[in-house]
Every structure is written in structure tokens, then in C-alpha cells.
Design a protein around this motif. Structure first.
Motif, PDB file in Angstrom:
ATOM      1  N   ALA A 148      63.258  -3.995  79.271  1.00 51.27           N
ATOM      2  CA  ALA A 148      63.295  -2.668  78.380  1.00 51.27           C
ATOM      3  C   ALA A 148      61.426  -2.644  77.800  1.00 51.27           C
ATOM      4  O   ALA A 148      60.670  -1.636  78.180  1.00 51.27           O
ATOM      5  N   ASP A 149      60.541  -3.689  78.057  1.00 52.93           N
ATOM      6  CA  ASP A 149      59.838  -3.699  77.577  1.00 52.93           C
ATOM      7  C   ASP A 149      58.689  -3.039  79.147  1.00 52.93           C
ATOM      8  O   ASP A 149      57.310  -2.717  79.650  1.00 52.93           O
ATOM      9  N   ARG A 150      59.208  -3.093  80.220  1.00 49.48           N
ATOM     10  CA  ARG A 150      58.448  -2.978  80.913  1.00 49.48           C
ATOM     11  C   ARG A 150      59.112  -1.200  82.147  1.00 49.48           C
ATOM     12  O   ARG A 150      58.714  -1.063  82.048  1.00 49.48           O
ATOM     13  N   ARG A 151      60.308  -0.427  81.429  1.00 47.38           N
ATOM     14  CA  ARG A 151      60.742  -0.255  81.729  1.00 47.38           C
ATOM     15  C   ARG A 151      59.765   1.089  82.210  1.00 47.38           C
ATOM     16  O   ARG A 151      60.367   2.243  83.290  1.00 47.38           O
ATOM     17  N   LEU A 152      59.797   2.227  81.096  1.00 48.76           N
ATOM     18  CA  LEU A 152      58.718   3.016  81.125  1.00 48.76           C
ATOM     19  C   LEU A 152      57.372   3.414  81.892  1.00 48.76           C
ATOM     20  O   LEU A 152      57.666   4.013  82.727  1.00 48.76           O
ATOM     21  N   ALA A 153      57.113   2.113  82.166  1.00 46.45           N
ATOM     22  CA  ALA A 153      56.015   1.271  83.058  1.00 46.45           C
ATOM     23  C   ALA A 153      56.422   1.627  84.527  1.00 46.45           C
ATOM     24  O   ALA A 153      55.493   2.109  85.586  1.00 46.45           O
ATOM     25  N   GLY A 154      57.928   1.107  84.696  1.00 44.53           N
ATOM     26  CA  GLY A 154      58.407   1.435  86.063  1.00 44.53           C
ATOM     27  C   GLY A 154      58.966   2.678  86.496  1.00 44.53           C
ATOM     28  O   GLY A 154      59.421   2.541  87.342  1.00 44.53           O
ATOM     29  N   VAL A 190      57.736   9.634  83.352  1.00 40.65           N
ATOM     30  CA  VAL A 190      58.899   9.980  81.857  1.00 40.65           C
ATOM     31  C   VAL A 190      57.360   9.737  80.885  1.00 40.65           C
ATOM     32  O   VAL A 190      57.932  10.111  79.670  1.00 40.65           O
ATOM     33  N   GLU A 191      57.002   8.180  80.967  1.00 41.02           N
ATOM     34  CA  GLU A 191      55.983   8.600  79.563  1.00 41.02           C
ATOM     35  C   GLU A 191      55.060   9.273  79.216  1.00 41.02           C
ATOM     36  O   GLU A 191      54.910   9.846  78.250  1.00 41.02           O
ATOM     37  N   PRO A 192      53.921  10.229  80.349  1.00 38.88           N
ATOM     38  CA  PRO A 192      53.463  11.063  80.253  1.00 38.88           C
ATOM     39  C   PRO A 192      54.157  12.662  79.584  1.00 38.88           C
ATOM     40  O   PRO A 192      53.496  13.362  79.053  1.00 38.88           O
ATOM     41  N   ALA A 193      55.458  13.196  80.345  1.00 35.93           N
ATOM     42  CA  ALA A 193      56.031  13.409  79.552  1.00 35.93           C
ATOM     43  C   ALA A 193      56.209  13.691  78.263  1.00 35.93           C
ATOM     44  O   ALA A 193      56.911  14.596  77.979  1.00 35.93           O
ATOM     45  N   PHE A 194      57.066  12.571  77.524  1.00 31.95           N
ATOM     46  CA  PHE A 194      56.957  12.366  76.301  1.00 31.95           C
ATOM     47  C   PHE A 194      55.945  12.657  75.726  1.00 31.95           C
ATOM     48  O   PHE A 194      55.772  13.271  74.673  1.00 31.95           O
ATOM     49  N   ALA A 195      54.804  11.824  75.959  1.00 30.03           N
ATOM     50  CA  ALA A 195      53.480  11.981  74.981  1.00 30.03           C
ATOM     51  C   ALA A 195      53.239  13.367  75.421  1.00 30.03           C
ATOM     52  O   ALA A 195      52.508  13.450  73.797  1.00 30.03           O
ATOM     53  N   LEU A 196      53.569  14.369  75.750  1.00 29.56           N
ATOM     54  CA  LEU A 196      53.295  15.463  75.875  1.00 29.56           C
ATOM     55  C   LEU A 196      54.122  16.360  74.288  1.00 29.56           C
ATOM     56  O   LEU A 196      52.807  16.858  73.942  1.00 29.56           O
ATOM     57  N   SER A 197      55.083  16.634  74.762  1.00 28.73           N
ATOM     58  CA  SER A 197      55.366  16.445  72.918  1.00 28.73           C
ATOM     59  C   SER A 197      55.443  15.983  71.981  1.00 28.73           C
ATOM     60  O   SER A 197      54.130  16.316  70.803  1.00 28.73           O
ATOM     61  N   TYR A 198      54.868  14.548  72.002  1.00 30.47           N
ATOM     62  CA  TYR A 198      54.307  13.507  71.362  1.00 30.47           C
ATOM     63  C   TYR A 198      52.900  14.386  70.267  1.00 30.47           C
ATOM     64  O   TYR A 198      53.181  14.033  69.180  1.00 30.47           O
TER      65      TYR A 198
END
Length: 752
Positions: free
Chosen positions: A317-323, A331-339
Motif C-alpha cells: 500500500a505504501d508504494r501503490r500510488l508511486a507504482g 493517479v496521484e497527480p490526478a488526485f492532487a489537482l482536486s486536493y
């Protein structure tokens, strides 16, 4: 505005008539809509695209010079009608591997083709969380509707997730220029530009995709008034302020769809992968299309990897977003835009919700995490829903998508110091356990409603509300209990478990009572009060038998408590221990030993002046006698219990329980004795009370007695309804002693 018939339109009509076809017949033969053909013939739309022209020519049976002349007329018409033809603003490239969304596409097509020249232009808002595939969906739908909108399809990215989204005025200018309005003719005033766009679109059949919208204010000026076009708006927000629109929310893909998308993306590799490996990667991607496409791209670019290898990498789980990142996609940058679009308080709410241990939560728990009031917390939660960072669940609960939860956890670690995280977690745990104690004590003799000075964030003014809170927050307060046990808060653990003692009798089908009372008995063993330890060993024994069906373990625990109580000279706890041993033996079918335990426990309870336990043991004696087939004696014992309940000072909750159970099993004993009218009378009289009591297995026995009695008296259909309900209740409540089989066999006998 209707223009003069073009040479193309005239020629198309002549050719159709020469072929002896109606518009409808030509439409069926070519696959081009009848309305589009009619508009071409009347000059209300420009000449068709090459693909449409080819379909019409084939349907008309044209070849050689006739086909060539029609093509030439088409080219001529296009050159003559350059003004108004959409230029620029083309749709983004569609994806080849599109799966699922069948109901949503059907809904959009049905709504999008319902427009008319004089009616309002249909508008569809496609919304959903980041990465769910809103743009892909809109582009795919536009491709399916290409023949319907013969005047063109336009796309504009409104950049709604940018720090500075495109303003409506710029979007209007881009759309007008794409529609070939001269730049010199475009008005300076934004309102006038909006009017120009409405005027142009009113006389054209265009599909307009307004992608990645930021707000209602950005979209409103871009919407046509009347006309047979279609507007598809995509946004992370629901854009609830727009009126008269169809909203289509896109959830993550269904598991079978996400597995299908993975297989389509990496065909050769997927063919060699097991179904379990494909399903594992799809699940770890949260069935989110963006994550699935990234996973597929990573596999395609690393041919030495296997699906199982990728699943193993994503399992951390700790590496999933980076993977789940490749190239400029992640996916992390996509979420970060909303955040990034959230104000400070909502950001704090979002990341602190990562503390919640359960799957879902409500506004009061969110308020505890942020130190705000429930109403402010609810407003912030709705703001997170609006941006697709939370999913609503039912009326008033919320949950994270799995990948967004990981993003929230990362934001929490990165943005809040360890001491702040610890304090927030402790505040949440303390509130959950305090509320659980107050709610659980509603059902405990001597407590009931919360004390007058209790000021909780949830209403617990009725037993029904208390039970509802305990049920919906079960995952959260249980996790808090585990945390308290791990932290060595032994008395707090014991207090929570003690408050659940009477409530647990109503919820025997909940699967975690063995864990609750194992934690409390272990905690009590570390405290100086030995009687408290005996009590919780007994509770653990009850849970092992009633909930875990581990009868030998249950009886062994109960007899350990019996011996420990004997060493302390506590006859009351000895009685309790024997009652739990009796339950374990009865559930195991050892009715003789159970009868001995209940009788001895009843004697000890009477000596100790424990009236509540005395009547409960009378119930045990009656049930053991039923198990032994001694139905007359059982009926007499159960009626004695009812008399004793009225003469002894029994507390309200155990009194109600004893009355309901005694009458339920009196009805069963009467049925076993084939005293059918009496069984029906007794069961009918106690049915409302048993239903309100809420215990599933006793209620099932009541319906079983009614079903058997009605069947014996020839009322087959009435019997069938009761027997079906009995089977359902036994299944749901996990009934023992062959109860489910009794209901099934009685039901089967109706059809013999």
C-alpha cells in the motif's frame, strides 16, 4: 434558418426517388438517421462526411459516373458553405480499448437524441471522481452519435482543475471561431458573445463537449438555448446549480469490466496470466480506468514483467500510488489537482479522514477529527463529494475510493507532524469508545437513556437510535477497541465490553463478539478485580458458543470461570458460569448435561438473590427439556418462568427478554404437542413483541410454530408464508439445533 436547396440535396432526393425508396427505407439501408437524410435533402445541413456519403451511395446502388457525380456535388457543396463549418475544437483522440458503461451510454444516447429544432437543447453533465474516465466516456459517446450531429462535433477543455480555469469569455471566443464566425464579428461583451453562440447553434445540429468544467458560472454562458444539438459537460463536480440537465455519475468500473479493460490493454500478457492475477491487479487499481490504463501501459512497456509481478508490486500500500504512474500520467497527480482546489479547512478534513479505521463514516466522526461542529463538518464533506474525493453512501454516510484513501494517508503523513496525528487519533478513539459505552448501556439494566449531562455529537435519546449507531459505526468502534487494547487501556476495554453485554443478545449474528470478549477477558486478567475477570471469561464463553459455534472451547472457558468463582466463594458468578456452560452443551446437542448445568445454576442464582439470572436459567431448563423431547415438562417450566417474572423484582430488560423467549418457546412446545389452535393463539399473541425484540432465531422459531400449525390445520398458503420467513430468519441469524432443516422439511411437506 432554412437555406435554399443545394444541388447536392436536390440530387440526393432525385436519386432516392429513382431508387424507389422512402427516407425511412434509405435510412434503414444506409444506417444514416432519417432525420439527417431529411435535413440534407432540404438543405438544412451541409453535405455529409465521406463515410456517410459512402453509406448512402451503397444503399442507393450507385456506381461509376453516378457515384462520381455525387462525390463532386458533395465537394462543391462543402466549398460553397465554408461559412459556418466548424474548424478547430476537434474532439480528442478516442481510445480503442473502451469497456463497460453500457447503461450510461444508453441513457446519454436516449437523452441526446431527444432534442428538436424548437425545443431546448439537451444538456448532459457527466461527473465523477478523478481518473474515472469522464472525458473518455464523452468522446466515445460522441463517436457513437457522429451521424446524428451532421454539422460537427466541437470540444473545448475548460481546464477546470487548473489554478486559473479558462474563463467563459475565452471559451465563447474559441467556440465561435471554431464555428467559423469571423474574429471581427465576435462581440467584445461576454453576454453578447453568449447570444451569438446561441444564435449560431440554434440553426445547426452540433454536439458540443465542454470538458473538465470548473463551475456552473463557467458553463452557463456556453449553453445553447433551443436547437437539435447536444451538449455534454464533464466535471469532477456535480454542477448541481445547473437546471434542466441530465446528470450521469460515473463510478469505478465493475470488477468484470476492469479485468476486461486490462486484458484489452495487454492482450498477449493477459492471455498468459491467470484470472486471479488479472482480478488482483484490477482490484488493486480500485477498478479506476486511469489506474488500469497506467497498469496496462507499464506491463506493455516491461515485457519481462508478469501480471502476478505487477500485482505483488501494487500489493504494498505504501508504494501503490508511486507504482501507478508512467510517463506524465499518474493517479496521484490526478488526485492532487482536486486536493489543490480545496480551501484549508476542507484539506484538513480530507487528510484527517484517513484516521478513520472503518470503510465508511458520518459527519459527527468527521467533526471529532477536525474539531468543528457537525453541520460545518457536513458542509466540508459535501465539498469533498462535489470534487469527487469522497463517495456518498446512503443518506448521510461517506467513504473513500481505495486509491484516494491512500492519497489522503500520504497527505496526512506529509503535512501534519507526528504529535498532531497522534492527538487526532486519540481524540477519535476516545470519542468512539465513549459513545459506544453510552449507546450500549441503553440495553443494560439500571442504565437506559444517557445521563442528563451527556453531550454527545449523535442523538442517542432512544434505544433505536442507540442500536442504529452501534450498527453503522461497528467497524469504527471495534477498531478503536482494538487500539485501546494494544495501548494497554485495560479498564476502558473492559468498560466497553461490559456495556455491550445486553446489546449483544440482540445482535448475536454480528461476527465479532468473540473478539470483543476475548479482548475484554484478556484486559480484565491484567486488572486487580478478579470478579471482573470471571465476568468477562463468562462473556467470552457466551460469544464462543453463540457466535463462534466453538462449543467445546466455550464450555471449557465457562468451567474455568466456575472454578475461579468457587475459589473466591462467589456463588453468583458460579451460577453465571454454569449458565454459559449449559448454553454450550445445549447448542452442541448434549441436552442432559445442559439440563444439569441450568438446574444447578438456578439453585445458585436463587441462593445469591440474583432474580434476573434465576428466570434466565428457568428458560434454559425449558429449552433443554424441549431438546430432550419432554415437551409437557418444558411447557410447564416456561409457564413457571412467566409467573416468576411477574412475582420477582426482575429488571426491565431481562424481564422483557424472558417474557418474549418464554412465550416463543411455549408456542413451539405447543406445536410439538400438536396442540395446533393453542400454538397459533400463543404465537400470534407474542409475534409483535418478538418482532420488536429483534432477536432473529427466536422470531424464526415463532414463524416455524405458526407454519407447522397452519399446515396441520389445512391453511397451506398461510403456512407457506410463515415457513419461508422462518427459513430466512434462521439463515440470517445463524440458527442451530437443526432449526433451518425443520423449516425446510416442513415447507417441502406442503407440496407432497
Amino acid at each position: 434558418m432554412v437555406v435554399a436547396l443545394s444541388s447536392f440535396g436536390q440530387r440526393l432526393r432525385e436519386l432516392r426517388r429513382l431508387a424507389g425508396l422512402t427516407i425511412e427505407e434509405l435510412s434503414e439501408a444506409s444506417g444514416v438517421s432519417a432525420r439527417a437524410i431529411s435535413d440534407m435533402e432540404r438543405g438544412r445541413s451541409r453535405a455529409p462526411q465521406a463515410r456517410t456519403l459512402s453509406a448512402l451511395a451503397d444503399a442507393l446502388g450507385l456506381d461509376g459516373s453516378d457515384r462520381a457525380r455525387l462525390v463532386e456535388w458533395t465537394r462543391s457543396r462543402r466549398s460553397e458553405s465554408a461559412v459556418g463549418r466548424p474548424r478547430g475544437g476537434e474532439l480528442p483522440r478516442s481510445v480503442r480499448e473502451f469497456v463497460g458503461r453500457v447503461p450510461e451510454l444508453r441513457l446519454l444516447r436516449r437523452h441526446g437524441t431527444a432534442g428538436s429544432d424548437d425545443g431546448p437543447t439537451p444538456v448532459v453533465v457527466v461527473h465523477g471522481p478523478p481518473g474515472v474516465g469522464k472525458t473518455t466516456f464523452a468522446v466515445h459517446a460522441a463517436g457513437q452519435l457522429r451521424d446524428r450531429f451532421v454539422d460537427g462535433q466541437l470540444h473545448v477543455d475548460l481546464r477546470g482543475t487548473d489554478a486559473a480555469p479558462m474563463d467563459a469569455g475565452e471559451a465563447l471566443t474559441r467556440l465561435l471561431r471554431a464555428l467559423d464566425v469571423s474574429p471581427r464579428a465576435i462581440a467584445d461583451d461576454e453576454a453578447e458573445r453568449a447570444g451569438q453562440l446561441r444564435a449560431v447553434l440554434r440553426r445547426r445540429r452540433c454536439l458540443l463537449v465542454l470538458d473538465n468544467a470548473a463551475s456552473e458560472a463557467q458553463v452557463r454562458p456556453l449553453l445553447p438555448g433551443a436547437g437539435a444539438g447536444l451538449v455534454v459537460v464533464t466535471s469532477r463536480r456535480t454542477l448541481g446549480g445547473l437546471e434542466g440537465v441530465l446528470r450521469i455519475g460515473l463510478p469505478p468500473l465493475a470488477p468484470v469490466e476492469s479485468a476486461g479493460l486490462l486484458r484489452a490493454l495487454v492482450r498477449d500478457l493477459a492471455d498468459r496470466a491467470t484470472a486471479q492475477d488479472v482480478e488482483a491487479v484490477a482490484r488493486l487499481c480500485g477498478h479506476l480506468p486511469l489506474a488500469l490504463r497506467i497498469a496496462g501501459t507499464r506491463l506493455a512497456s516491461r515485457p519481462e514483467w508478469t501480471m502476478a509481478h505487477l500485482a505483488a508490486r501494487l500489493s504494498d500500500a505504501d508504494r501503490r500510488l508511486a507504482g501507478l504512474a508512467v510517463g506524465d500520467l499518474g493517479v496521484e497527480p490526478a488526485f492532487a489537482l482536486s486536493y489543490a482546489q480545496l480551501p484549508g479547512p476542507a484539506r484538513a478534513m480530507f487528510r484527517r479522514l484517513a484516521h478513520v479505521p472503518g470503510v465508511d463514516f458520518a459527519a459527527p466522526l468527521a467533526a471529532v477529527l477536525t474539531g468543528t461542529g457537525p453541520h460545518d463538518a457536513e458542509d466540508q464533506l459535501e465539498e469533498l463529494v462535489e470534487l469527487g474525493l469522497l463517495q456518498p453512501v446512503g443518506f448521510d454516510r461517506y467513504r473513500f475510493h481505495d486509491l484516494i484513501r491512500l492519497f489522503a494517508e500520504k497527505r496526512l503523513r506529509d503535512e501534519e507532524p507526528a504529535d498532531t496525528r497522534s492527538a487526532t487519533g486519540h481524540r477519535m478513539t476516545d470519542w468512539l469508545l465513549e459513545t459506544a459505552i453510552v449507546a450500549g448501556r441503553w440495553f443494560e439494566p439500571g442504565f437506559g437513556a444517557p445521563p442528563a449531562d451527556w453531550r454527545g455529537l449523535v442523538p442517542l435519546d432512544t434505544a433505536e437510535r442507540a442500536q442504529s449507531w452501534l450498527q453503522v459505526e461497528a467497524d469504527n468502534w471495534l477498531a478503536a477497541l482494538r487500539g485501546a487494547a494494544a495501548a494497554g487501556q485495560h479498564q476502558r476495554v473492559v468498560d466497553v465490553a461490559e456495556s455491550m453485554h445486553w446489546y449483544s443478545d440482540r445482535m448475536t449474528h454480528w461476527g465479532h463478539w468473540s473478539e470483543v470478549y476475548q479482548l475484554s477477558s484478556a484486559a480484565a486478567a491484567r486488572l486487580p478485580d478478579r470478579r471482573q475477570e470471571i465476568t468477562h471469561i463468562n462473556y467470552h464463553a457466551w460469544a464462543q458458543a453463540v457466535c463462534g459455534r466453538r462449543y467445546d472451547d466455550s464450555a471449557a472457558l465457562a468451567m474455568d470461570a466456575y472454578r475461579l468463582a468457587g475459589e473466591l466463594g462467589d456463588i453468583g458468578e458460579q451460577a453465571n458460569a454454569l449458565s454459559y456452560a449449559g448454553d454450550a452443551w445445549r447448542f452442541a446437542g448434549d441436552y442432559g448435561r445442559a439440563l444439569w448445568a441450568y438446574c444447578r445454576a438456578q439453585e445458585l442464582a436463587d441462593s445469591a438473590g440474583n432474580h434476573d439470572e434465576f428466570v434466565q436459567m428457568g428458560l434454559g431448563v425449558g429449552l433443554a427439556l424441549i431438546g430432550l423431547g419432554r415437551f409437557d415438562e418444558a411447557l410447564a417450566e416456561l409457564r413457571t418462568v412467566l409467573r416468576e417474572v411477574d412475582t420477582r423484582p426482575v429488571a426491565p430488560s431481562p424481564k422483557n427478554a424472558a417474557q418474549v423467549v418464554a412465550r416463543v418457546f411455549s408456542a413451539r412446545a405447543l406445536a410439538e404437542l400438536r396442540r395446533w389452535p393453542e400454538a397459533i393463539e400463543e404465537a400470534t399473541a407474542v409475534l409483535p413483541a418478538a418482532t420488536g425484540f429483534g432477536a432473529l432465531t427466536p422470531l424464526g422459531h415463532l414463524h416455524l410454530a405458526l407454519g407447522r400449525a397452519y399446515a396441520a390445520l389445512g391453511s397451506t398458503e398461510e403456512a407457506r408464508g410463515h415457513l419461508v420467513r422462518a427459513g430466512e430468519l434462521f439463515e440470517e441469524g445463524g440458527a442451530r439445533e437443526g432449526a433451518t432443516e425443520l423449516a425446510r422439511s416442513a415447507l417441502a411437506a406442503l407440496d407432497v
